[in-house]
Motif scaffolding. Sequence first.
Motif, PDB file in Angstrom:
ATOM      1  N   HIS A  49      30.294  37.113  34.574  1.00 51.79           N
ATOM      2  CA  HIS A  49      31.066  38.333  34.300  1.00 51.79           C
ATOM      3  C   HIS A  49      30.829  39.384  35.388  1.00 51.79           C
ATOM      4  O   HIS A  49      31.734  40.134  35.733  1.00 51.79           O
ATOM      5  CB  HIS A  49      30.749  38.897  32.911  1.00 51.79           C
TER       6      HIS A  49
ATOM      7  N   TYR B  72      32.946  38.263  38.389  1.00 47.97           N
ATOM      8  CA  TYR B  72      34.355  38.537  38.067  1.00 47.97           C
ATOM      9  C   TYR B  72      34.670  40.025  38.256  1.00 47.97           C
ATOM     10  O   TYR B  72      35.628  40.389  38.934  1.00 47.97           O
ATOM     11  CB  TYR B  72      34.640  38.100  36.625  1.00 47.97           C
TER      12      TYR B  72
ATOM     13  N   VAL C 110      47.309  41.152  36.158  1.00 46.10           N
ATOM     14  CA  VAL C 110      48.100  40.069  36.743  1.00 46.10           C
ATOM     15  C   VAL C 110      49.351  40.681  37.370  1.00 46.10           C
ATOM     16  O   VAL C 110      50.012  41.521  36.758  1.00 46.10           O
ATOM     17  CB  VAL C 110      48.481  39.015  35.676  1.00 46.10           C
TER      18      VAL C 110
ATOM     19  N   ASN D 189      47.306  39.622  42.337  1.00 48.74           N
ATOM     20  CA  ASN D 189      46.608  38.781  41.374  1.00 48.74           C
ATOM     21  C   ASN D 189      47.616  37.839  40.731  1.00 48.74           C
ATOM     22  O   ASN D 189      48.558  38.281  40.084  1.00 48.74           O
ATOM     23  CB  ASN D 189      45.940  39.636  40.289  1.00 48.74           C
TER      24      ASN D 189
ATOM     25  N   GLU E  58      46.542  35.110  38.718  1.00 48.17           N
ATOM     26  CA  GLU E  58      46.013  34.746  37.402  1.00 48.17           C
ATOM     27  C   GLU E  58      44.642  35.384  37.241  1.00 48.17           C
ATOM     28  O   GLU E  58      43.820  35.347  38.161  1.00 48.17           O
ATOM     29  CB  GLU E  58      45.887  33.218  37.294  1.00 48.17           C
ATOM     30  N   LEU E  59      44.392  35.957  36.079  1.00 51.10           N
ATOM     31  CA  LEU E  59      43.110  36.579  35.773  1.00 51.10           C
ATOM     32  C   LEU E  59      42.700  36.204  34.355  1.00 51.10           C
ATOM     33  O   LEU E  59      43.456  36.425  33.415  1.00 51.10           O
ATOM     34  CB  LEU E  59      43.193  38.109  35.877  1.00 51.10           C
ATOM     35  N   LYS E  60      41.531  35.600  34.236  1.00 48.76           N
ATOM     36  CA  LYS E  60      40.980  35.289  32.917  1.00 48.76           C
ATOM     37  C   LYS E  60      39.514  35.689  32.940  1.00 48.76           C
ATOM     38  O   LYS E  60      38.700  35.039  33.601  1.00 48.76           O
ATOM     39  CB  LYS E  60      41.107  33.796  32.604  1.00 48.76           C
ATOM     40  N   PRO E  61      39.165  36.766  32.231  1.00 43.91           N
ATOM     41  CA  PRO E  61      37.764  37.199  32.202  1.00 43.91           C
ATOM     42  C   PRO E  61      36.860  36.110  31.639  1.00 43.91           C
ATOM     43  O   PRO E  61      37.313  35.194  30.951  1.00 43.91           O
ATOM     44  CB  PRO E  61      37.780  38.419  31.290  1.00 43.91           C
TER      45      PRO E  61
ATOM     46  N   ASP F  51      34.803  33.988  29.445  1.00 42.22           N
ATOM     47  CA  ASP F  51      34.900  33.770  28.005  1.00 42.22           C
ATOM     48  C   ASP F  51      33.678  33.048  27.443  1.00 42.22           C
ATOM     49  O   ASP F  51      33.725  32.496  26.353  1.00 42.22           O
ATOM     50  CB  ASP F  51      36.174  32.981  27.667  1.00 42.22           C
TER      51      ASP F  51
ATOM     52  N   ALA G 155      35.438  31.846  34.135  1.00 42.64           N
ATOM     53  CA  ALA G 155      36.330  32.952  34.477  1.00 42.64           C
ATOM     54  C   ALA G 155      37.259  32.447  35.567  1.00 42.64           C
ATOM     55  O   ALA G 155      36.909  31.542  36.325  1.00 42.64           O
ATOM     56  CB  ALA G 155      35.530  34.148  34.972  1.00 42.64           C
ATOM     57  N   VAL G 156      38.458  33.033  35.642  1.00 40.12           N
ATOM     58  CA  VAL G 156      39.425  32.603  36.646  1.00 40.12           C
ATOM     59  C   VAL G 156      40.003  33.829  37.361  1.00 40.12           C
ATOM     60  O   VAL G 156      40.431  34.779  36.706  1.00 40.12           O
ATOM     61  CB  VAL G 156      40.588  31.801  36.013  1.00 40.12           C
TER      62      VAL G 156
END
Length: 188
Positions: free
Chosen positions: A124, A127, A150, A165, A167-170, A172, A176-177
């Motif tokens: 995290h 990220y 995004v 951006n 793709e953004l995935k915090p 989890d 993370a992406v």
Amino acid sequence: TIRWEGQLFDASGGTAVEAKGRIKVPDLSEETYDDLEMTVLCDEETDAKRPLKELVRKEGGKAVRAACLAFVRELKETVMKGHEPPPQKAPPRERFNAGYVAASAETAKTGAVKVVYSYNPPPHVLYETLLDTQRIRGITASDASMSTEVGGKLMMFSGAVEGENAELKPFDGERAVIKWKWRFSTWQ
């Protein structure tokens, strides 16, 4: 980036011109202080506002340079607090290998030196760092602008890299992406 605003007054003391803008300092370090690069920008460039911008560049630049030097010195003192200064190197004749010269046969036996830095920040933190404008500015020692959404725009290395951006995935708990679509601004 430093925000500025100013006014020029007419002969009666009333405000003749008001202007706002930014001063960009892309690389702030002790090494660059003598040749500190600063760009003064006016939010709305007009002939009437140009004298105010020039005043900020000439006179304000001195104050910005002094404040930047004080900041760098304070940062250096804060970081070094509690640490011993690095030991001074001994003069060449006192070093154990001062007289050693490699023969050509020995030179052929040399190999590559590889230095690997390992650090394991929590996912995290990594990220958040890659999407934080101030951290990216600090890491790259240049101007940057990052978005946390995004489709949001990003800019690094004082405009040399631009993108968005994709793709953004915090984080989890598992992964993370961060996917960026980027390009060098010099690409045609």
